[in-house]
Write a protein that holds these residues in place. Structure first.
Motif, short mmCIF file in Angstrom:
data_model
loop_
_atom_site.label_atom_id
_atom_site.label_comp_id
_atom_site.label_asym_id
_atom_site.label_seq_id
_atom_site.Cartn_x
_atom_site.Cartn_y
_atom_site.Cartn_z
N ARG A 100 0.81 -1.22 0.00
CA ARG A 100 0.00 0.00 0.00
C ARG A 100 0.84 1.27 0.00
N THR A 135 3.82 3.73 -1.87
CA THR A 135 4.52 3.93 -3.13
C THR A 135 6.00 3.68 -2.90
N ARG A 178 5.23 4.84 -8.25
CA ARG A 178 4.48 3.61 -8.50
C ARG A 178 4.40 2.73 -7.26
N TYR A 179 3.61 1.68 -7.35
CA TYR A 179 3.45 0.74 -6.24
C TYR A 179 4.23 -0.56 -6.53
#
Lengths: 344, 367
Positions: free
Chosen positions: B162, B164, B204-205
């Motif tokens: 959850r 980044t 981004r994750y």
């Protein structure tokens, strides 16, 4: 030699939310009786899917688009579930990667070994028990009579894998599929399990399909090797041919990227990551990561070029018009050294 | 190269309480890691190599022994002092009994002697207790631990899905007290470039990355606080073959560029040989052999090391078909009265052996 298994032009796809995933794209190979075929490739190359397709245990969203799987001349893909059941476990059985999750934790191992014999109606309960104990002895479990009444958690990883092998052998199969049987194990245990599989193969005349991502592992067990990449077989040949005369750039890269005990310099790693199989690239799937890629690699898929009657590779480098490419220097040195060691 | 010692582990033990008594996962292990060195730790699963790494970074509280980072003590066990107190009590009790049973002494003399003994005992107990207090205080000091960072085996489960990438990498910096947003951003970008990713990956994750890239994120997260020591716990075994080499090369480059000191825990011998300067071989909680990596492979001395080396699979069919695997049998050692310890056979080559084995090894490998 009579072929026990023949796979012809097999194509498997998966329906996913992102579209159709091409897991296995048009592969063909054959396996003779008493032979070992090693399928080598990284994760996602379709090697496990191939083995599951043979057993007919693909997941629900998979479909076999095309091809034939001939087992003793019978096409497994056209058989119904009932007939498949008679072959599965009975004549073809499988060893999975993780010995812990392939055993039932709340059933004693003895009963798990007997289960297949009882289900197949090979023998009654008492005979099954004595057979199971003999099997446990055969795969090298100490004190098989006592171990018969133990639960899986009481065994170490290597012992569990031996029990899984005993279960696979319970119904006396002709073909054994080993899906990364040693990946979860240590080097010493791995060597023991490999020796065990090799011995069982010799004693029982088994045919074995050995799936792994580690080329070093198969050097001792394989007769033939198929190297897979992105759902295709890229090189196919006898064990010695693949290790001493590799022809495909991907096989070169695989061999180079693992250090051996003499490696001093930087490793030659393969840049990038495998392609997304939702939309397979045009041309050679490996071209993106290939240092030796030609222009045609990006445009057209290479066909198989035969190097010898038993050895072929799918790369444009073998085309008569292609520029001559040598395998990487590191690899050539290594093979030279191996050959010297063998002869000297 | 600066040869000062970054990590010193002395007589470290780590026990776990189980229903069947205490399980000693790490048993009296001592070694040093010098600055700018990669120290490899190999052994089969369950030999305690991961536990050792985790004890050093204080995921577990160590049972006994000390760990020093530079000159500071960061882990300190109390078990050895408790043992000493118990031993002192036992000895004292024994002596008192001897005095009491002595017929030639008068009762006055007896009570005097006993008093002296009891005072001595109390003094030594006080001394050990103050050691225990010191150890506990050292054990509580968490700040030094920031100088040690860890890379975990599984790049999937070691990154919070959850957060980044930027949040993951900058977390250590923020906990360290950095508040300047632009500075944090600058450092994160710098780290991303260092490990071979690009700044646009920051927002981004983790699920958008491949295994190898995730492991790079894990390395960036560990490096952002400029650690003195990096513990890499099987950093490549969950990765694909073709990607493993990338991560090994990255670690090697980082070592050259930043002068990193690394404790590299793995079971793949050829990789450990390739990357490490020195190697410790562990068996059942003990380091059985310790030597430079070339030296260890050239002259393996402990029978367990020999069996381990003979089991390495090589991509050479002829070698494989004629391989003679050696099987290690722990009962070859007779450690009944002649107790083993780490002994130096050749310069910087230590083997866990007793006097008798030491002598025969010395004869076999004269200096």
């Amino acid at each position: 030699m009579e072929n026990i298994l023949e796979v012809k032009n097999l194509c498997v796809t998966f329906r996913t939310s992102g579209g159709k995933l091409h897991a296995v794209r048009d592969i063909s190979f054959s396996l003779g009786r008493g032979e070992t075929l090693a399928i080598v490739g990284e994760s996602g190359s379709g090697k496990s899917v191939t083995s599951r397709a043979i057993l007919g245990i693909l997941s629900g969203n998979a479909s076999v688009e095309d091809g034939e799987i001939l087992f003793c001349g019978k096409n497994l893909l056209t058989l119904g579930e009932r007939e498949l059941c008679r072959i599965r476990g009975d004549r073809i059985s499988m060893i999975f990667q993780d010995p812990l999750s392939s055993l039932n934790p709340i059933v004693k191992v003895g009963r798990q070994i007997c289960e297949a014999m009882l289900l197949k109606g090979i023998c009654d309960r008492r005979a099954a028990k004595s057979r199971a104990i003999r099997l446990m002895e055969e795969v090298g479990i100490p004190e098989p009579c006592l171990s018969f009444d133990k639960y899986p958690f009481e065994f170490s990883g290597g012992q569990r894998q031996r029990i899984v092998i005993a279960i696979a052998l319970a119904a006396d199969p002709e073909l054994l599929i080993c899906d990364e049987p040693t990946t979860a194990l240590d080097v010493t245990i791995q060597a023991q399990i490999l020796e065990l599989i090799e011995r069982l193969k010799r004693e029982r005349g088994l045919s074995v399909i050995f799936i792994t991502h580690d080329l070093g592992v198969v050097a001792s067990v394989a007769d033939k090797i198929a190297v897979m990449y992105a759902g295709k077989i890229v090189e196919y040949g006898l064990c010695d041919e693949i290790f001493y005369e590799p022809c495909h750039p991907y096989t070169w890269a695989l061999l180079c990227s693992t250090p051996d005990l003499d490696t001093q310099d930087r490793l030659e790693s393969i840049p990038g990551v495998p392609p997304n199989m939702l939309n397979p690239p045009q041309g050679d799937a490996f071209a993106e990561r290939n240092r030796y890629a030609l222009k045609i690699d990006f445009e057209e898929e290479p066909p198989f070029f035969a190097v010898s009657p038993t050895h072929s590779a799918a790369t444009w480098l073998l085309h008569p018009d292609a520029p001559r490419m040598e395998m990487p220097e590191v690899l050539r040195q290594r093979i030279k050294k191996m050959k010297e060691a063998t002869n000297g | 190269m600066d040869n000062s010692c970054v990590l010193r582990v002395s007589h470290l033990s780590q026990g776990f309480k189980t229903p069947n008594g205490t399980l000693k996962a790490v048993d009296d292990v001592s070694f040093e890691i010098k600055k700018g060195e990669i120290f490899g730790l190999v052994g089969e699963s369950g030999c305690g190599k991961t536990t050792l790494g985790r004890t050093v970074i204080k995921i577990y509280d160590c049972t006994s022994g000390d760990v020093y980072l530079g000159s500071r003590r960061i882990c300190a066990g109390t078990e050895q002092y408790r043992d000493k107190i118990a031993k002192a009590r036992r000895i004292c009790d024994g002596e008192i009994r001897v005095i009491k049973e002595n017929q030639s002494l008068s009762s006055d003399e007896k009570s005097k002697k006993i008093q002296v003994l009891k005072k001595e005992l109390n003094d030594s107990i006080q001394k050990y207790k103050s050691e225990i207090r010191k150890a506990k205080a050292d054990q509580k000091r968490q700040r030094a631990i920031r100088q040690i960072q860890m890379i975990f085996q599984d790049p999937v489960s070691s990154l919070d899905p959850r957060m980044t990438v930027k949040e993951i990498i900058s977390e250590g910096l923020i906990i360290g007290g950095e508040r300047d947003k632009s500075e944090i951003e600058r450092r994160v970008f710098e780290m991303l470039r260092l490990v071979g990713l690009s700044p646009e990956h920051a927002s981004r994750y983790p699920h958008e990355f491949s295994g190898g890239q995730r492991q790079r994120i894990g390395i960036a997260r560990a490096l952002i606080v400029d650690p003195e020591l990096l513990i890499a716990d099987e950093p490549i075994s969950a990765l694909d073959v073709s990607v493993q080499a990338q991560i090994i090369n990255l670690l090697g480059d980082l070592k050259d560029r930043l002068g990193l000191t690394v404790l590299f825990v793995a079971h793949d011998l050829s990789v450990v040989k390739f990357i490490s300067d020195r190697i410790g071989v562990m068996y059942k909680g003990k380091i059985v052999e310790l030597a430079g990596s070339d030296e260890l492979f050239l002259r393996p001395m402990h029978p367990y090391t020999r069996s381990l080396l003979s089991a390495i699979p090589l991509p050479d069919p002829h070698y494989e078909k004629h391989r003679q695997r050696q099987i290690y049998d722990p009962s070859v050692h007779s450690y009944g009265t002649d107790k083993p310890s780490m002994k130096e056979i050749l310069p910087d080559h230590f083997v866990y052996c007793n006097q008798k084995e030491f002598k025969s090894l010395k004869e076999e490998y004269p200096t």
